[in-house]
Structure formats: C-alpha cells, structure tokens
Design an enzyme around this catalytic site. Structure first.
Site, mmCIF file in Angstrom:
data_model
loop_
_atom_site.group_PDB
_atom_site.id
_atom_site.type_symbol
_atom_site.label_atom_id
_atom_site.label_comp_id
_atom_site.label_asym_id
_atom_site.label_seq_id
_atom_site.Cartn_x
_atom_site.Cartn_y
_atom_site.Cartn_z
ATOM 1 N N PHE A 96 0.852 -1.190 0.000
ATOM 2 C CA PHE A 96 0.000 0.000 0.000
ATOM 3 C C PHE A 96 0.888 1.241 0.000
ATOM 4 O O PHE A 96 1.999 1.238 0.554
ATOM 5 C CB PHE A 96 -0.894 -0.049 1.244
ATOM 6 N N ASP A 167 6.431 -3.552 8.378
ATOM 7 C CA ASP A 167 5.074 -3.039 8.180
ATOM 8 C C ASP A 167 4.128 -4.218 8.411
ATOM 9 O O ASP A 167 3.976 -5.096 7.554
ATOM 10 C CB ASP A 167 4.910 -2.457 6.775
ATOM 11 N N HIS A 170 -0.903 -5.868 7.937
ATOM 12 C CA HIS A 170 -1.721 -7.043 7.583
ATOM 13 C C HIS A 170 -1.465 -8.212 8.532
ATOM 14 O O HIS A 170 -1.935 -9.311 8.258
ATOM 15 C CB HIS A 170 -1.363 -7.554 6.186
ATOM 16 N N GLN A 193 -6.896 0.536 11.023
ATOM 17 C CA GLN A 193 -7.840 1.172 10.094
ATOM 18 C C GLN A 193 -9.015 0.203 9.845
ATOM 19 O O GLN A 193 -8.918 -0.998 10.126
ATOM 20 C CB GLN A 193 -7.069 1.532 8.805
ATOM 21 N N LYS A 196 -8.724 -3.427 8.597
ATOM 22 C CA LYS A 196 -7.717 -4.298 9.210
ATOM 23 C C LYS A 196 -8.346 -5.264 10.217
ATOM 24 O O LYS A 196 -9.522 -5.137 10.547
ATOM 25 C CB LYS A 196 -6.609 -3.450 9.845
ATOM 26 N N ARG A 225 8.211 15.568 23.300
ATOM 27 C CA ARG A 225 8.367 15.691 24.762
ATOM 28 C C ARG A 225 9.138 14.501 25.316
ATOM 29 O O ARG A 225 9.252 13.462 24.656
ATOM 30 C CB ARG A 225 6.994 15.713 25.426
ATOM 31 N N TYR A 232 5.845 21.827 28.320
ATOM 32 C CA TYR A 232 6.237 22.717 27.217
ATOM 33 C C TYR A 232 7.724 22.651 26.914
ATOM 34 O O TYR A 232 8.311 23.603 26.398
ATOM 35 C CB TYR A 232 5.750 24.150 27.485
ATOM 36 N N ARG A 242 -0.979 11.164 18.673
ATOM 37 C CA ARG A 242 -1.556 10.419 19.800
ATOM 38 C C ARG A 242 -2.924 9.830 19.444
ATOM 39 O O ARG A 242 -3.750 10.475 18.805
ATOM 40 C CB ARG A 242 -1.698 11.343 21.015
#
Ligand SMILES: *Cc1c(COP(=O)(O)O)cnc(C)c1O
Length: 413
Positions: A96, A167, A170, A193, A196, A225, A232, A242
C-alpha cells in the site's frame, strides 16, 4: 448453474458474509465509559495506556506505543530507529502507498525491490543487491499476514549494519518461528484502520524490543516531549500522533475478541488453501515454513489468465456476481501516479533527481501479482466452514464456465 451469475444465472450465494467490523456491548460500554469519564484525551485517560499494555502482552513485546494510524506508525518507527534525510530505505514493490509514503515523509529515499512470486513479500536476494553505501534500513511488508523471509532479511541487515522495520498492517496474529511479527526487526508497525483485522476506524501501534527505540517513539508521538518533564519542553522534532481514548477503548474490546476470531480464520484459510489448489489455474498465496501462524488480512489467490481464457478482472467480476466479496490488489508502488506526475511530489520534494527513476526499473513479479491476484475480504474466513466453502464452489463454477468469461463486462481499476 449452467450460466455465470454475471450473465443472469443463479448466484452460488445470496446470503451476506458476517458483517465487518464485529462489535458488541463491550464496545458500547467502553465508549460510554470514556464519554462519562470526560477523559477523552489519552494524556489524562486510562484506555490507551491499558490498550498499549494489552497489545504488548498479546504480541509478547516489551514495548507498545499506540498512535493515530498505521501511516504515522511507519514514520515514527523510521524516526525512532534513526532513519531520516537522505537515508536509503529498501521497500518491496507490492504494498500500500503508506509503505513508501512514510519513507518519503521522513525525507528518506525509497529504493524499491521486487518480491517473491509465491508469497508476494520482499525478495531478500534483491534487497541485498540493492544495498549501497547510503542504505540505512529495510522496510519489509508481511503481505496479508504471510511473513517475509525474516531469517534472511535479519541476517543480511546484520551483515550490512542496517535497521529493519516491519510493516505489520496485515499481520495481526502472524508469527515467525513463534515470535509475533513486529518483534523480528527493530520496530513493527500495525494499523487499526477499518479494513484491518482489529479496528477503531483509524489507529495504529508500534511494538519494539529496544528500550531506546521505545523512548524515542513515545517522544515522537507527542511533540518531542520526554515523559516526566515539563509539558512545554520539546526535545526533538516530533508530531502529535496520539491515539484518542475512544480508539483505545474500542481496540481493547477488539483485541479481547481477536484470538478466537483468528483461530476461526486460520482454520478456514487452511481449508481454502487445500481446496482451491485443486482447481487448475488457481494458486493460493504461499507461506514460508518459518511463518507458523498467518493473520489473514485478506485471503489471496493468483489466477492464471491462460487457464481461464480471460483476465483476472473477468474472473473477479464473475466471482462478485456469484456473491463472493473481493477487494483489489494494490498497484505496484513504482507505478503510482505521484511518481509519474511531475507535480506529484511537490511541494515536499523539489529535487526529483534525489530519488531513483522507478519508471526505468523493472519489477516483473509485482506487476504479475498485481495483475493476477484476487483479494477476498477477510469476511469470507469469518463465518462457518460452509461460508468459506462457497468461495471454492464459486471458483469451481467460474472455472467450469470459463468459456463464458469473455462475455462478462469486466470491471477493471
Ligand atoms: C493499511 C496499511 C497501512 C497504513 O494504514 P493506515 O492506518 O490506513 O494509515 C500501511 N501499510 C499497509 C501495507 C497497509 O495495508
């Protein structure tokens, strides 16, 4: 049954396959729990943290970091293993867009190689031949859960001092000599997704064996961070990748259901592998001996256009009419429009000559697989034995009546 359903005959199957995705009251309860907690943000919630622990426990990973999706996970995996500007990353042609898009997104240079004709996964000999002085990583894809030759790939990575990223979009539930996919290389990227094997609509996670990679992943997903420091302070050029608490709550339920679903799918994939191989011109996707469990994202077979006297698209259109759900193979990565359209890489990449000229390279195996493979949706494996066997009945019928295929109005993409 003397006529193909595509030409007006009676279809093999009119009942739908089990709907995807599955859910029950546990997802409903989880979503309400998040709603009423008012903690919708993972930085103050409990669901994403719990899902990370549960996903790590399931895969056997020392570390899991949840993220927005399975594209950002690839980018994060590359960055956290030190891959960036100008580094060459070897990728397989059959995948993909995200596999190559992520490499480009971190400013690295994708070097595409062809795949093994049986499994559709990266050919380790071609990967080794593609190594140059600038190669820094190999990004393998376990196509439809069939694990790439990780013995060969990790050995050659070791010989050449390269990182290995997997990856695993799958490969939920896929193992290699008993080790879950994603733990064989330096980092393993999963997608949640909608299509999946576990899903919250969108979502992703990276697993890793390395403490230092895990610490960098946690930083890159949250604006650079470092945990335990003031909010900050930004120590590196990260992103906000996230996962939300909604996704975390749903994925905990999806994972709880996964082992039982996976056992059912694996039994049906074995059944189809045996039965479909008996039909002339039909070859199920191969699995290397090291791959002792395969999470079937889709169930894939190759068809021989000579045997059927028609193109794969004729066969696919005929099977769809028989009531069998299919999706389509990816086109080869090297053939994507973004590489042939002069504006396809702009404004991100201004110097096109920094990339290989894929159009001048040759990837015959991927081209053949992309043109001859049928990708059955995972729902054909999610029901009963009889549901799975309808795939065989439909394929037998289409093969028997192959003389009619030329008359079918084939849908090509
Ligand atoms: C789905 C998929 C991805 C990325 O997934 P998203 O979560 O949709 O970003 C990456 N690689 C492969 C091979 C995929 O199929």
């Amino acid at each position: 049954m003397s006529e193909l359903a595509a030409l007006g005959g009676t279809p093999i199957r009119s009942a739908p396959y089990p709907a995807w995705p599955h859910y029950d009251d546990s997802e409903r309860d989880g979503l309400l729990r998040v709603l009423e907690s008012r903690n919708w943000w993972s930085s103050q919630g409990v669901e994403v943290r719990a899902f990370e622990q549960e996903w790590a426990a399931f895969t056997g990973a020392p570390h899991a970091v949840a993220m927005t999706n399975g594209t950002h996970t690839l980018e994060a995996a590359l960055l956290a293993t030190g891959i960036g500007a100008g580094d060459e990353v070897i990728v397989p042609d059959w995948s993909f867009f995200a596999t190559i898009g992520a490499v480009l997104a971190v400013n690295a240079v994708p070097v595409i190689v062809d795949v093994d004709p049986r499994t559709g996964t990266m050919d380790p000999a071609l990967a080794e031949a593609a190594i140059t002085g600038r190669t820094r990583a190999i990004l393998v894809v376990h196509v439809c859960g069939s694990v790439a030759d990780m013995d060969a790939i990790t050995a050659l990575a070791q010989r050449h001092g390269l990182r290995v990223i997997e990856d695993c979009a799958h490969a939920h539930g896929s193992t290699w000599h008993g080790v879950h996919a994603g733990l064989l290389g330096d980092a393993g990227s999963f997608s949640f997704q909608a299509s999946k094997l576990m899903t919250a609509g969108e979502g992703g996670a990276v697993i890793t064996r390395h403490d230092d990679v895990a610490a960098l992943l946690a930083s890159y997903v949250s604006c650079g961070r470092d945990p335990g420091t003031w909010y900050y302070r930004h120590f590196r050029l990260g992103e906000n990748w996230r996962m939300t608490e909604w996704q975390g709550a749903v994925l905990r339920c999806q994972l709880a259901r996964f082992p039982q679903q996976q056992a059912n799918r694996a039994a049906h994939a074995d059944l189809l592998n045996a039965e479909l191989a008996r039909i002339p011109g039909v070859t199920p996707q191969g699995r290397l001996p090291g791959c002792d469990s395969q999470g079937n994202y889709c169930y894939v077979v190759m068809v021989d256009p000579d045997e059927f006297g028609a193109s794969r698209d004729h066969v696919r259109t005929a099977l769809l009419a028989e009531g069998i759900p299919l999706t389509t193979s990816y086109p080869p990565l090297h053939a994507l429009e973004l590489f042939s359209d002069p504006a396809g890489l702009a404004p991100r990449i201004k110097d096109r000559s920094a990339l290989p000229d894929y159009a001048r390279q040759s990837f015959p195996v991927t081209e053949r697989l992309a043109a001859t493979s049928l990708w059955f949706t995972t729902s054909v494996l999610n029901g009963t034995d009889e549901d799975a066997l309808d795939v065989v009945r439909a394929m037998e019928k289409v093969h028997r009546l192959r003389g009619q295929l030329a008359e079918v109005d084939a849908v090509a993409y």
